[in-house]
Design an enzyme around this catalytic site. Sequence first.
Site, PDB file in Angstrom:
ATOM      1  N   HIS A 310      -0.835  -0.275  -0.824  1.00  0.00           N
ATOM      2  CA  HIS A 310      -2.275  -0.226  -1.055  1.00  0.00           C
ATOM      3  C   HIS A 310      -2.581   0.950  -1.960  1.00  0.00           C
ATOM      4  O   HIS A 310      -1.919   1.989  -1.863  1.00  0.00           O
ATOM      5  CB  HIS A 310      -3.035  -0.066   0.264  1.00  0.00           C
ATOM      6  N   ASP A 367      -3.799  -7.883   4.471  1.00  0.00           N
ATOM      7  CA  ASP A 367      -3.422  -9.281   4.230  1.00  0.00           C
ATOM      8  C   ASP A 367      -2.120  -9.701   4.898  1.00  0.00           C
ATOM      9  O   ASP A 367      -1.780 -10.873   4.892  1.00  0.00           O
ATOM     10  CB  ASP A 367      -3.289  -9.517   2.711  1.00  0.00           C
TER      11      ASP A 367
END
Length: 433
Positions: A310, A367
């Site tokens: 991320h 996700d």
Amino acid sequence: MTYTTTASAAELKINGKTYHLPLVEGTMGDKAIDISNLLRETGYITLDSGYKNTGSCTSSVTYLDGRGGILRYRGYDIEDLAKNCLFVEVAYLLLHGKLPNAAELEAFKQLIGRFALIHEDMIHFFDHFPSHASPMSILSVMVNSLCNFYPEMSANPLEDFDETSTRLISKIRTIAAFSYKKSIGHPLVYPRHDLCYCGNFLHMMFDKPVRPYTVRPEIVTALNKLLILHADHEQNCSTSTVRLVGSAGVNIYAAIAAGINALWGPLHGGANEAVLDMLETIYADDSNFEKYINKAKDRNDPFRLTGFGHRVYKTYDPRAKIIKKACDEILRVLNVSDPLLDIAYKLEEIALHDEYFIERNLYPNVDFYSGIIYRALGIPSNMFTVMFALGRLPGWIAQWKEMHEDPATRIGRPRQVYIGEPARKFIPLAERP
Ligand code: ACO
């Protein structure tokens, strides 16, 4: 609330000349160097590809601490909101900056219920997409088209903010469910006034004339949680897109449609669908984890461990923590045993102990587990990113509103460092070699 300009300033020395740049601090101690006058004073711009280090605005919507793994909407911890709230409550919080009281929540729910239908003319749009059309493209087209059906809302959306925002939140759910029904050739199921936001979505998705669908409270709870976890994430790619497009003065529907398109990408919201594809590939390849971990680590191989890493989190994504737990719970409640969940656990365990991933602070993101839950709920993988969009919508709207209310807002217009040809003498067509 606003930021404070500290007493001290940053010093920048260029060619022996010192410039003083104001230092600003946010309410949670975020530190920034204000460079808004840099070009005028020094003739220099800053170069920051991918905006890794660029603050594009000040915001009071969401606080994110990527090192501490903290995420808060309007000051409230994501854990508390996911545990105790309905999605519509969190949507209200994002839009209005405060948690609703009982009367406000009821009025908000009523308004969402009132706007649940889409104009019958819009229903014909669905007939003209091929059956294999991506639900994300349909979603963005339909949301863009809403401005034609509700033009009075586009002229001064801040004036009619309650109606416009609620209309969008309500209709996007109907559009999403209708696009699914069309893609499988089933008759459309219209919303019901007696069902909650998530219950109504499930009803429109799964009810059939021959087999009525019973909305299960456990599924509604799981869906509420997932949507809450996706509801905002400060200045990510799609939100920045909504702000950038919105800053040009387009109507809100166009700005949100742009955000939907940005979310579609596999490096952003499209990752949830890509994770499931990846888990399926590994499963079909005799669960050869080593092969895929090595591929992910190989710089010459474009393969990445999707659902890992991320831009901002350098620790475990707090949303992934909650989703992983929810995933366990919902699969147990539904009595579903999914081999892909075992693959995901194993992959996570290997990656978290591998030097490559440790060094680069690569942890599961939001996700990684969400697709497994959606799959257990019966939502097909090409709808996963649409689900993300339903969740993210209140955040996009809140950020769009904040941008329009901020007197510092200007049209978004980054600069560049030109690296092309210097001035060339024009050659008429007949003389070109
Ligand atoms: N698998 C393998 N290596 C990775 C991964 C991954 N998933 N993510 C990052 N890396 C490596 C990069 O190759 C790079 O290595 P290097 O330093 O040797 O060159 C290093 O980690 C830093 O990666 P960047 O790409 O520079 O990080 P950036 O902040 O630009 O990208 C992103 C973040 C796009 C999320 C990236 O981690 C990624 O591609 N992850 C997979 C896709 C994904 O899950 N996206 C969803 C993100 S969450 C969301 O948007 C909702």
